[in-house]
Each structure stands twice: as structure tokens, then as C-alpha cells.
Design an enzyme around this catalytic site. Structure first.
Site, PDB file in Angstrom:
ATOM      1  N   LYS A  60     -15.573  -1.861   2.809  1.00 22.94           N
ATOM      2  CA  LYS A  60     -14.863  -2.327   1.619  1.00 22.94           C
ATOM      3  C   LYS A  60     -15.883  -2.926   0.657  1.00 22.94           C
ATOM      4  O   LYS A  60     -16.541  -3.910   0.991  1.00 22.94           O
ATOM      5  CB  LYS A  60     -13.824  -3.387   1.995  1.00 22.94           C
ATOM      6  CG  LYS A  60     -12.652  -2.850   2.814  1.00 22.94           C
ATOM      7  CD  LYS A  60     -11.755  -3.995   3.266  1.00 22.94           C
ATOM      8  CE  LYS A  60     -10.494  -3.493   3.939  1.00 22.94           C
ATOM      9  NZ  LYS A  60      -9.705  -4.600   4.536  1.00 22.94           N
ATOM     10  N   GLU A 115       0.812  -1.217   0.000  1.00 21.76           N
ATOM     11  CA  GLU A 115       0.000   0.000   0.000  1.00 21.76           C
ATOM     12  C   GLU A 115       0.848   1.271   0.000  1.00 21.76           C
ATOM     13  O   GLU A 115       0.352   2.364   0.253  1.00 21.76           O
ATOM     14  CB  GLU A 115      -0.959  -0.026   1.186  1.00 21.76           C
ATOM     15  CG  GLU A 115      -1.913  -1.204   1.080  1.00 21.76           C
ATOM     16  CD  GLU A 115      -2.893  -1.317   2.221  1.00 21.76           C
ATOM     17  OE1 GLU A 115      -2.834  -0.493   3.149  1.00 21.76           O
ATOM     18  OE2 GLU A 115      -3.729  -2.233   2.176  1.00 21.76           O
TER      19      GLU A 115
END
Length: 431
Positions: free
Chosen positions: A341, A209
């Protein structure tokens, strides 16, 4: 009516070099929406299923041609002629077509890509931005805010090949007046942290990330180097910038114990919550995600009891964007925030339902990327269109992460004062 005339699925690549599903939805009048499904590394066991081919001769078994065939076959057939602006109806058609609890027949990756592509096509047909269309679908037209970013600048756990157990150490530029200023603050801290690590002889390679992934003696050491970087960048920790953790504790939960192998410590459930509280007493940590295993509900009750009034306790693997599981959490006073999500639940309609349920119960909702991403920036529009208030979309490098930040910059430029940046007020326990 925004009539669907074609649905196209294809296999594309995500940010980790694995295949994922991209879908296009074409409408009468030439309007097109395109979206891609993300993919997670540390996943909750109750997430909707990401359908992979399992054919070891292609992409080591990670191909998604079966899911793509579902898009180009049964999903396309079922949606042709339907109204793209009727999002709930489209999503329900696909859910019914799948017929399973976790979307393992058609694949959550197939259903989600089409769901989001349809929303984009519908927004285009209405001549409005995606965030505005999402706000209308959410029943909150014209109600926007810019999210406080949780910037993942130091990685451990499943997101990095190092000895740090906690998966994400994040900074939140809560003292900024605008999102643009918050992004600048985060970038300056990120670059300063790189120098701090370099000067200590530590690795400046990055994880999935975009956060740095050095080997450190302890999780507390990670907080210490971030504190140093924040102050060297000219900001005050606790005022300008607060800290957030994603423990992803399910990843190091073994036989009822929390095994921090990186620093050689093993805790029972309450002991690990006490350990996290001690970190929060030393540093201005205002948010802790997945501080316990997804099945450790008694432990979550204790953690909420000792920290829930002052710290945002976010359920990710715990709730998996699922309203049934969130309902249980709300009824039992477990955690006080949910991570959102798209691909944990598999459709836009179900995602919006989870955000609404959280807000109505006084929980915060944090919109999140996955570790396997694409250039698709839909979560930026979701965060603004639902006025969620917080977003997690990685560090200040890697174009798959920066794409979301750049979309938020564009949206803020369009909306101006109609989308305020509220800083600390957005975080549970801090208002």
C-alpha cells in the site's frame, strides 16, 4: 532534463466523504502529473502518518489543509528546478525534509501525492505510459504481467456495519486466460451473489469497498453464500475461482485473544490459526491476509508453519509496506507474502523497494487500494509495471474501485501478449 517548474497541492474528497491530498507536478514543456493519496480504515500502528488538521470545526477534524500547505510551501520550494525523472532523488529530498521515522512532520499523504504526481509527469515527459515508467524505475523495463484480482465481494469488520468479523471475503478468477475475462467472471459472480442474498432476505447494501455487507450467522456462512453464487454463475470453485480472506485480525484482537463477537467465539493465537486452517480445509481458500495481530509474531510463526506451504499468508498490518519490518519477517520465516500500500510507507521509491525485497526473498507482493480511495488509478500501473501478479482493489461496483479495473483493461489492450495473465501461478503455494 524534465525540470519541475511548479508543485500544487489541494484538498479533495475521497470515497468515504473525507478530505485527502491531491498534488500536481508541472514540468517545462507543459507536462503535468496529478495524483491523490488514499486513506485506510483498518490501519497498522506502524504505518506512515496521514496528517490531519484536527480542527473540529472543519470536516470533523479530518481536514488536510496543513498537509496541503506543506505541498504548496516547503515541498514545492525544495523540488523546484529538480529533474522529475530522478524519482529516488525527489523522494529522498522529501523524506529528508520531513526528517521523522513515520513522516509525521509533512504527512505521508502530502509526500505520497507529490511522489506519484512527479512519476506521472515524468512518464508524460518521456512520452510513455505510467506502467512503462514504473518498470524502468523498478529496473525491469519491458517486463509486465496482468495481475490476478482479489475481488472483495462480501465485507465485514471495519469495512461494514454488520456482525461478520472477518473483514473481506474475496474471489480470484484464476481460471481466466486474460484479465478481461477475469473481470467478467468477477462481475457475473458479484451480480449472482446479490440475487442469492436478496432471495435469502439478506441485505444487499454495500460496504466501503463495494462488497455486500449482510448480517450472517458465522464467517463460514459467508463462504457458503459465496460458494453458492460462484456455482450459480456457472463457475467451478477451486478450478475457475479460488477464495481469499482478509481477516484484519488486529481489529478483533483483545487482551491476547481473538474475539469473534459476531459468532460468539474466542480463540487464543494458535486456536485462531487452527480455525482458519479448518475453513481452508472446507473451502478452496488460497490466500489469507492478516490472519493474526501485527504484534503476534510467535503466532505468525505457528500459522506459517501449519499453512505456509499451501496457502499464501499475506502481511498487511504486519509489514506495513516497510522494508525494515519485512526484513525481520523474512529472517524469521514469518508469512510468505506482503500487501503493498503506497500510503503505508509514503513514497513510490520506498514502495518499489518493498516489492523488490519481497520478490528477491521468494515472497509474493499483492498491490492494494485502501478503503478510502479516489478516482486515481495509479495502483493499476504499479501492478503491471512491477509484474507484481496480484491486485486488491475492491468489488465490482463503486467508481473509486472500478476506475482501477478499467485502467487495467486499457493497459491489457495496449500490451496484449507482452503482459500475460498467469492465474494460479501468481499465488504463493499454488504454482
Amino acid at each position: 532534463m524534465a525540470k519541475i517548474i511548479n508543485v500544487i497541492g489541494r484538498e479533495i474528497m475521497d470515497s468515504r466523504g473525507n478530505p485527502t491530498v491531491e498534488a500536481e507536478v508541472h514540468l517545462e514543456g507543459g507536462f503535468v502529473g496529478m495524483a491523490a493519496a488514499p486513506s485506510g480504515a483498518s490501519t497498522g500502528s506502524r504505518e506512515a502518518l496521514e496528517l490531519r488538521d484536527g480542527d473540529k470545526s472543519r470536516y470533523l477534524g479530518k481536514g488536510v489543509l496543513t498537509a496541503v500547505a506543506n505541498v504548496n510551501g516547503v515541498i514545492r520550494t525544495a523540488l523546484l528546478g529538480k529533474d522529475a525523472t530522478a524519482q529516488a532523488e525527489l523522494d529522498q529530498i522529501m523524506i529528508d525534509l520531513d526528517g521523522t521515522e513515520n513522516k509525521d512532520k509533512l504527512g505521508a499523504n502530502a509526500i505520497l501525492a507529490v511522489s506519484l504526481a512527479a512519476a506521472k509527469a515524468a512518464a508524460a515527459s518521456k512520452g510513455i505510459p505510467l506502467y512503462a515508467h514504473i518498470a524502468e524505475l523498478n529496473g525491469t523495463p519491458g517486463q509486465y504481467s496482468m495481475p490476478v484480482p482479489m475481488m472483495n465481494i462480501l465485507n465485514g469488520g471495519e469495512h461494514a456495519d454488520n456482525n461478520v468479523d472477518i473483514q473481506e471475503f474475496m474471489v480470484q478468477p484464476v481460471g481466466a486466460k486474460t484479465f478481461r475475462e477475469a473481470l467478467r467472471m468477477g462481475a457475473e459472480i458479484f451480480h449472482t451473489l446479490k440475487k442469492v442474498l436478496h432471495d435469502k432476505g439478506l441485505s444487499t447494501s454495500v460496504g466501503d469497498e463495494g462488497g455486500f455487507a449482510p448480517n450472517l450467522a458465522s464467517n463460514a456462512d459467508a463462504l457458503a453464500v459465496i460458494k453458492e453464487a460462484v456455482e450459480l454463475a456457472g463457475y467451478k470453485l477451486g478450478t475457475d475461482v479460488t477464495l481469499a480472506l482478509d481477516c484484519a485480525a488486529s481489529e478483533f484482537y483483545k487482551d491476547g485473544k481473538y474475539d469473534l463477537a459476531g459468532e460468539g467465539k474466542v480463540f487464543d493465537s494458535n486456536g485462531f490459526s487452527d480455525f482458519l486452517k479448518s475453513l481452508a480445509d472446507q473451502y478452496p481458500i488460497v490466500s489469507i491476509e492478516d490472519g493474526l495481530d501485527e504484534s503476534d509474531w510467535d503466532g505468525w510463526a505457528y500459522q506459517t508453519q501449519i499453512m505456509g506451504d499451501k496457502i499464501q499468508l499475506v502481511g498487511d498490518d504486519l509489514f506495513v509496506t516497510n522494508t525494515k519490518i519485512l526484513t525481520r519477517g523474512i529472517e524469521n520465516g514469518i508469512a510468505n507474502s506482503i500487501l503493498i500500500k503506497f500510503n503505508q510507507i509514503g513514497s513510490l521509491t520506498e514502495t518499489l523497494a518493498a516489492i523488490r525485497m519481497a520478490k528477491e526473498a521468494g515472497y509474493t507482493a499483492v498491490i492494494s487500494h485502501r478503503s478510502g480511495e479516489t478516482e486515481d488509478a495509479t495502483i493499476a500501473d504499479l501492478a503491471v509495471g512491477t509484474a507484481a501478479g496480484q491486485i486488491k482493489t475492491g468489488s465490482l461496483c463503486r467508481s473509486d474501485r472500478v476506475a482501477k479495473y478499467n485502467q487495467l483493461l486499457r493497459i491489457e489492450e495496449q500490451l496484449g501478449e507482452k503482459a500475460p495473465y498467469r492465474g494460479l501461478k501468481e499465488i504463493k503455494g499454488q504454482a
